[in-house]
Design a protein around this motif. Structure first.
Motif, PDB file in Angstrom:
ATOM      1  N   HIS A 112       3.850   3.539  -3.630  1.00 15.16           N
ATOM      2  CA  HIS A 112       4.089   4.892  -4.388  1.00 15.16           C
ATOM      3  C   HIS A 112       4.729   5.925  -3.856  1.00 15.16           C
ATOM      4  CE1 HIS A 112       0.549   5.112  -1.955  1.00 15.16           C
ATOM      5  NE2 HIS A 112       0.584   6.431  -1.856  1.00 15.16           N
ATOM      6  N   LEU A 113       4.869   5.601  -2.313  1.00 12.94           N
ATOM      7  CA  LEU A 113       5.675   6.295  -1.586  1.00 12.94           C
ATOM      8  C   LEU A 113       7.114   6.079  -1.474  1.00 12.94           C
ATOM      9  CD1 LEU A 113       3.323   6.836   1.645  1.00 12.94           C
ATOM     10  CD2 LEU A 113       3.273   8.156  -0.336  1.00 12.94           C
ATOM     11  N   LYS A 114       7.257   4.896  -1.433  1.00 10.29           N
ATOM     12  CA  LYS A 114       8.633   4.229  -1.477  1.00 10.29           C
ATOM     13  C   LYS A 114       9.325   4.755  -2.820  1.00 10.29           C
ATOM     14  CE  LYS A 114       7.695   0.360   1.419  1.00 10.29           C
ATOM     15  NZ  LYS A 114       7.529  -1.067   1.704  1.00 10.29           N
ATOM     16  N   THR A 115       8.683   4.637  -4.042  1.00  5.19           N
ATOM     17  CA  THR A 115       9.044   5.235  -5.317  1.00  5.19           C
ATOM     18  C   THR A 115       9.461   6.484  -5.358  1.00  5.19           C
ATOM     19  OG1 THR A 115       7.782   3.624  -6.530  1.00  5.19           O
ATOM     20  CG2 THR A 115       8.553   5.525  -7.627  1.00  5.19           C
ATOM     21  N   LEU A 128       8.909  11.602   3.808  1.00  3.59           N
ATOM     22  CA  LEU A 128       8.226  10.273   3.444  1.00  3.59           C
ATOM     23  C   LEU A 128       8.971   8.993   4.140  1.00  3.59           C
ATOM     24  CD1 LEU A 128       7.048  10.902  -0.068  1.00  3.59           C
ATOM     25  CD2 LEU A 128       5.568  10.782   1.712  1.00  3.59           C
ATOM     26  N   PHE A 129      10.150   9.555   3.892  1.00  3.40           N
ATOM     27  CA  PHE A 129      11.158   8.059   4.583  1.00  3.40           C
ATOM     28  C   PHE A 129      10.759   8.000   6.081  1.00  3.40           C
ATOM     29  CE2 PHE A 129      14.910   6.419   6.706  1.00  3.40           C
ATOM     30  CZ  PHE A 129      14.996   5.088   5.842  1.00  3.40           C
ATOM     31  N   VAL A 130      10.897   9.112   6.566  1.00  2.00           N
ATOM     32  CA  VAL A 130      10.701   9.130   8.275  1.00  2.00           C
ATOM     33  C   VAL A 130       9.077   8.745   8.581  1.00  2.00           C
ATOM     34  CG1 VAL A 130      10.470  10.702  10.100  1.00  2.00           C
ATOM     35  CG2 VAL A 130      12.397  11.100   8.643  1.00  2.00           C
ATOM     36  N   PHE A 131       8.213   9.046   7.715  1.00  2.00           N
ATOM     37  CA  PHE A 131       6.966   8.429   7.926  1.00  2.00           C
ATOM     38  C   PHE A 131       6.673   7.132   8.002  1.00  2.00           C
ATOM     39  CE2 PHE A 131       2.983   7.297   5.736  1.00  2.00           C
ATOM     40  CZ  PHE A 131       2.178   7.547   6.622  1.00  2.00           C
ATOM     41  N   LEU A 132       7.542   6.603   6.738  1.00  2.00           N
ATOM     42  CA  LEU A 132       7.521   5.077   6.501  1.00  2.00           C
ATOM     43  C   LEU A 132       8.039   4.479   7.542  1.00  2.00           C
ATOM     44  CD1 LEU A 132       7.979   5.177   2.581  1.00  2.00           C
ATOM     45  CD2 LEU A 132       5.762   4.494   3.717  1.00  2.00           C
ATOM     46  N   ARG A 133       9.499   4.964   7.946  1.00  2.00           N
ATOM     47  CA  ARG A 133      10.260   3.859   8.729  1.00  2.00           C
ATOM     48  C   ARG A 133       9.761   4.222  10.229  1.00  2.00           C
ATOM     49  NH1 ARG A 133      11.962   0.239  10.107  1.00  2.00           N
ATOM     50  NH2 ARG A 133      14.164  -0.408  10.577  1.00  2.00           N
ATOM     51  N   LEU A 134       9.469   5.258  10.605  1.00  2.00           N
ATOM     52  CA  LEU A 134       9.479   5.611  12.156  1.00  2.00           C
ATOM     53  C   LEU A 134       7.982   5.417  12.573  1.00  2.00           C
ATOM     54  CD1 LEU A 134      11.828   8.557  12.957  1.00  2.00           C
ATOM     55  CD2 LEU A 134      12.186   6.174  12.906  1.00  2.00           C
ATOM     56  N   ILE A 135       6.991   5.870  11.656  1.00  2.00           N
ATOM     57  CA  ILE A 135       5.581   5.902  12.074  1.00  2.00           C
ATOM     58  C   ILE A 135       4.824   4.495  11.154  1.00  2.00           C
ATOM     59  CG2 ILE A 135       3.110   6.897  11.474  1.00  2.00           C
ATOM     60  CD1 ILE A 135       4.742   9.446  11.334  1.00  2.00           C
ATOM     61  N   LYS A 136       4.979   4.171  10.005  1.00  2.00           N
ATOM     62  CA  LYS A 136       4.423   2.963   9.958  1.00  2.00           C
ATOM     63  C   LYS A 136       5.088   1.689   9.906  1.00  2.00           C
ATOM     64  CE  LYS A 136       0.716   4.976   8.531  1.00  2.00           C
ATOM     65  NZ  LYS A 136      -0.600   4.632   9.153  1.00  2.00           N
ATOM     66  N   LYS A 137       6.420   1.856  10.389  1.00  2.00           N
ATOM     67  CA  LYS A 137       7.400   0.606  10.696  1.00  2.00           C
ATOM     68  C   LYS A 137       7.603  -0.058   9.222  1.00  2.00           C
ATOM     69  CE  LYS A 137       7.131   1.754  15.039  1.00  2.00           C
ATOM     70  NZ  LYS A 137       8.463   2.657  15.504  1.00  2.00           N
ATOM     71  N   GLU A 138       7.838   0.438   8.333  1.00  2.00           N
ATOM     72  CA  GLU A 138       7.997  -0.227   6.828  1.00  2.00           C
ATOM     73  C   GLU A 138       9.505  -0.075   6.483  1.00  2.00           C
ATOM     74  OE1 GLU A 138       6.057  -1.236   4.157  1.00  2.00           O
ATOM     75  OE2 GLU A 138       4.477  -1.227   5.601  1.00  2.00           O
ATOM     76  N   ARG A 139      10.037  -1.291   6.295  1.00  2.00           N
ATOM     77  CA  ARG A 139      11.329  -1.370   5.828  1.00  2.00           C
ATOM     78  C   ARG A 139      11.593  -0.909   4.414  1.00  2.00           C
ATOM     79  NH1 ARG A 139      14.312  -6.583   7.585  1.00  2.00           N
ATOM     80  NH2 ARG A 139      16.021  -5.066   7.212  1.00  2.00           N
ATOM     81  N   SER A 194       1.902  15.423  -8.495  1.00  2.00           N
ATOM     82  CA  SER A 194       1.268  14.642  -9.640  1.00  2.00           C
ATOM     83  C   SER A 194       2.166  13.485 -10.031  1.00  2.00           C
ATOM     84  CB  SER A 194       1.644  15.760 -10.998  1.00  2.00           C
ATOM     85  OG  SER A 194       3.258  15.924 -11.129  1.00  2.00           O
ATOM     86  N   MET A 195       3.744  13.507  -9.624  1.00  2.00           N
ATOM     87  CA  MET A 195       4.274  12.285  -9.543  1.00  2.00           C
ATOM     88  C   MET A 195       3.767  11.259  -8.632  1.00  2.00           C
ATOM     89  SD  MET A 195       7.975  13.841 -10.802  1.00  2.00           S
ATOM     90  CE  MET A 195       8.575  12.306 -11.270  1.00  2.00           C
ATOM     91  N   VAL A 196       3.479  11.490  -7.484  1.00  2.00           N
ATOM     92  CA  VAL A 196       3.143  10.742  -6.616  1.00  2.00           C
ATOM     93  C   VAL A 196       1.831   9.976  -6.744  1.00  2.00           C
ATOM     94  CG1 VAL A 196       2.316  10.340  -4.117  1.00  2.00           C
ATOM     95  CG2 VAL A 196       4.407  11.717  -4.516  1.00  2.00           C
ATOM     96  N   VAL A 197       0.904  11.052  -7.313  1.00  2.00           N
ATOM     97  CA  VAL A 197      -0.689  10.296  -7.728  1.00  2.00           C
ATOM     98  C   VAL A 197      -0.324   9.351  -8.995  1.00  2.00           C
ATOM     99  CG1 VAL A 197      -2.441  11.256  -9.026  1.00  2.00           C
ATOM    100  CG2 VAL A 197      -1.573  12.401  -7.015  1.00  2.00           C
ATOM    101  N   GLY A 198       0.632   9.776 -10.091  1.00  2.00           N
ATOM    102  CA  GLY A 198       0.906   8.881 -11.028  1.00  2.00           C
ATOM    103  C   GLY A 198       1.521   7.607 -10.745  1.00  2.00           C
ATOM    104  N   TYR A 199       2.363   7.680  -9.561  1.00  2.00           N
ATOM    105  CA  TYR A 199       2.921   6.367  -8.978  1.00  2.00           C
ATOM    106  C   TYR A 199       1.989   5.397  -8.307  1.00  2.00           C
ATOM    107  CZ  TYR A 199       7.329   8.921  -9.557  1.00  2.00           C
ATOM    108  OH  TYR A 199       8.289   9.710  -9.742  1.00  2.00           O
ATOM    109  N   PHE A 200       0.941   5.996  -7.504  1.00  2.00           N
ATOM    110  CA  PHE A 200      -0.359   5.344  -7.264  1.00  2.00           C
ATOM    111  C   PHE A 200      -0.892   4.481  -8.049  1.00  2.00           C
ATOM    112  CE2 PHE A 200      -4.583   4.791  -5.620  1.00  2.00           C
ATOM    113  CZ  PHE A 200      -4.409   4.147  -4.497  1.00  2.00           C
ATOM    114  N   ARG A 232       0.759  -1.303  -0.079  1.00  2.00           N
ATOM    115  CA  ARG A 232       0.074  -0.049  -0.091  1.00  2.00           C
ATOM    116  C   ARG A 232       0.804   1.374   0.056  1.00  2.00           C
ATOM    117  NH1 ARG A 232      -2.806   0.437   5.821  1.00  2.00           N
ATOM    118  NH2 ARG A 232      -3.689   2.181   4.772  1.00  2.00           N
ATOM    119  N   TYR A 233       2.008   1.080   0.203  1.00  2.00           N
ATOM    120  CA  TYR A 233       2.939   2.353   0.340  1.00  2.00           C
ATOM    121  C   TYR A 233       3.858   2.401  -0.726  1.00  2.00           C
ATOM    122  CZ  TYR A 233       1.236   2.490   5.075  1.00  2.00           C
ATOM    123  OH  TYR A 233       0.450   2.670   6.033  1.00  2.00           O
TER     124      TYR A 233
END
Length: 310
Positions: free
Chosen positions: A32-35, A216-227, A76-82, A29-30
């Protein structure tokens, strides 16, 4: 040299689309954010390299001044990745490349400027292609509504993502015209010279993308615990590299012979579709191919008009 640069841009941006799609994971689900993180990191490195190589005296306040434009491009790019998580690249890429048609409509609505006949024909072709693609995607979604395949259940919603990309990117282009058309009236005048205006704008955009990537990296790594292990980001990293390489060769191509380079580069989605067919084994219905052809024709026509205006 300009022709080689135009071809390099054509191939680079087509390859970038291919790797964007390969890096778009439906199950993540993340994705597009990782891209976005990977693209922002490459953009940031490019910005600092430009500062060092060209020796530009950059004022960080330009980041804030140029932020409205940067925000439109990044969003626009984030929306496109999604959208690429669920939509075929063969459909997504031509729609996203139709932003020139939206810019034309904005000129008519906001500035009351009537375009030439060829531009109007191009806008009609692109609009017809995009609308019909939407109709066929909606029908496909309805046909598979009872199926468990998530891809088809949200097919029409995913189709709206490249449409949003097209609109938002066009807004960015529209604003960019105000910032870059004339140095004497540009909001960036206080932070650049007439020679460095475009470099300052591009660096501001890239550094803003870097800041967004870090957030976004901080959000993914610290809040969502995504690697985000680097070895798993291969496709996203390659997409970012091809995207940036295409930006560099684009400038050289357009400064050489814009009349020929513009339509060639504008039709790079042809490269995206061919690569998607070869490497992703994407298959469209004959109706979808006709719609994509309409969009191709409109984009190519707009590119020719742009080239003749150079």
């Amino acid at each position: 040299m300009w022709l080689l640069c135009a071809l390099a841009t054509f191939l680079s941006w087509g390859a970038a689309d291919l790797f964007y799609k390969k890096g778009a994971d439906e199950t993540d689900r993340y994705s597009h954010l990782k891209t976005s993180v990977m693209v922002g990191l490459v953009m940031g490195v490019t910005a600092f390299a430009t500062l060092l190589i060209k020796g530009i005296d950059y004022d960080p306040r330009a980041l804030l001044v140029y932020f409205p434009v940067s925000a439109m491009y990044i969003l626009s790019m984030v929306v496109g990745y999604f959208g690429l998580r669920y939509l075929e690249l063969s459909v997504s890429s031509p729609i996203q490349n139709a932003s020139g048609a939206v810019s034309c409509v904005l000129l008519i609505l906001v500035l009351r400027e009537l375009p030439d006949v060829l531009s109007l024909i191009a806008v009609v072709l692109i609009t017809a292609g995009v609308v019909l693609l939407g109709v066929f995607e909606k029908r496909k979604e309805d046909d598979f509504l009872r199926e468990t395949d998530k891809k088809y259940k949200i097919g029409f919603a995913a189709f709206l993502m490249p449409v949003l990309y097209c609109v938002i990117d066009s807004l960015g282009t529209f604003l960019d015209g105000y910032y870059l058309d004339d140095w004497s009236t540009s909001p960036l005048r206080a932070f650049s010279t007439e020679e460095t205006l475009e470099d300052v704008a591009n660096i501001s955009y890239q550094l803003t993308f870097l800041a967004a990537a870090l957030i976004l990296f901080v959000f993914l790594r610290l809040i969502k615990k995504e690697r985000m292990p680097l070895r798993a980001q291969g496709s996203r990293g390659l997409a970012a590299l091809f995207e940036t390489a295409g930006q560099l060769t684009y400038v050289w191509a357009m400064s050489g012979n814009g009349v020929v380079a513009a339509p060639l580069i504008a039709s790079y989605c042809v490269c995206s579709v061919v690569l998607a067919r070869l490497f992703l084994r994407e298959k469209l219905t004959w109706r979808q191919y006709i719609c994509v052809g309409l969009v191709f024709g409109g984009i190519l026509l707009l590119g020719i008009v742009e080239g003749l205006a150079e």
